[in-house]
Enzyme design. Sequence first.
Site, PDB file in Angstrom:
ATOM      1  N   ASP A   1      20.316  58.831  16.094  1.00 38.88           N
ATOM      2  CA  ASP A   1      20.093  57.828  17.124  1.00 38.88           C
ATOM      3  C   ASP A   1      19.655  56.543  16.444  1.00 38.88           C
ATOM      4  O   ASP A   1      18.629  56.520  15.757  1.00 38.88           O
ATOM      5  CB  ASP A   1      19.035  58.307  18.100  1.00 38.88           C
ATOM      6  CG  ASP A   1      19.380  59.687  18.684  1.00 38.88           C
ATOM      7  OD1 ASP A   1      20.566  59.912  18.967  1.00 38.88           O
ATOM      8  OD2 ASP A   1      18.472  60.512  18.841  1.00 38.88           O
TER       9      ASP A   1
ATOM     10  N   ASP B   1      19.787  65.390  30.845  1.00 40.60           N
ATOM     11  CA  ASP B   1      18.485  65.324  30.198  1.00 40.60           C
ATOM     12  C   ASP B   1      17.459  65.936  31.136  1.00 40.60           C
ATOM     13  O   ASP B   1      17.506  65.701  32.356  1.00 40.60           O
ATOM     14  CB  ASP B   1      18.097  63.871  29.910  1.00 40.60           C
ATOM     15  CG  ASP B   1      19.031  63.194  28.909  1.00 40.60           C
ATOM     16  OD1 ASP B   1      19.886  63.888  28.325  1.00 40.60           O
ATOM     17  OD2 ASP B   1      18.896  61.971  28.720  1.00 40.60           O
TER      18      ASP B   1
END
Length: 254
Positions: free
Chosen positions: A129, A7
């Site tokens: 998600d 990330d």
Amino acid sequence: MIIPAIDLIDGQVVRLYQGDYDKKTTFDLSPLAQLKSYQDQGAKLLHIVDLTGAKDPNQRQIKLISELVAGLDVDIQVGGGIRTEQQVSELLNIGVKRVVIGSLAVKEPELVKSWLNKYGSDAICLALDVNINANGEKIVAVSGWQSAGGKTLESLVAEFERPGSESDSKNTALKHALVTDISRDGTLTGANTKLYTELAATYPTILWQASGGIATLDDVNAIKGSKAAGIIIGKALLINQFTVKEAIQCWPNA
């Protein structure tokens, strides 16, 4: 398949705790060197999340992503802040294998389905998600997990599952989907194996990528047993819980 992930916020390798930008750990690592290490250990697909872009699509780190793709020899999938077809095309044109679409799949499903039709089901991966509530409902989050989308995972998949017409040049049915249990993300508390087992059994034509909570090689083996197609591993690799090579020994890449 083992899918190592990093990330990125403002060019730095980071990890968030349960998607919270205020609970960020920054690692003193070169993004390219880290990804090359994963590649050299046998990874065939790498996952990059542009967290800066996820929070503000106008600040997408496209220059950095372009440099990373150019410096690597394996397939890359990229997510974070993708809102327009121009952005999808831009990523594919710089050599990204698959574009990961999250919030927009909830907010504008018809638009995302048009991209599936145009670019093909291998070029698009949905990022679903989820926050699982007390009733067991899987509510899809949007906007870098900063808000709830108001749709269940099942209702969203139903919209994207339908294949295109026989006249379509490409199969537009959803093929790739990444599911993160937000409650597990960045926690190293183990993966939600039950969730992935259920999804793989219910939707066998979709190649599910599991994400969130992976801490040990036992977790890798558990996800392999769930019949998910792949597993995204981020924090556990960054803090040296195990190596990509060891993970691939547990679950050889197809």
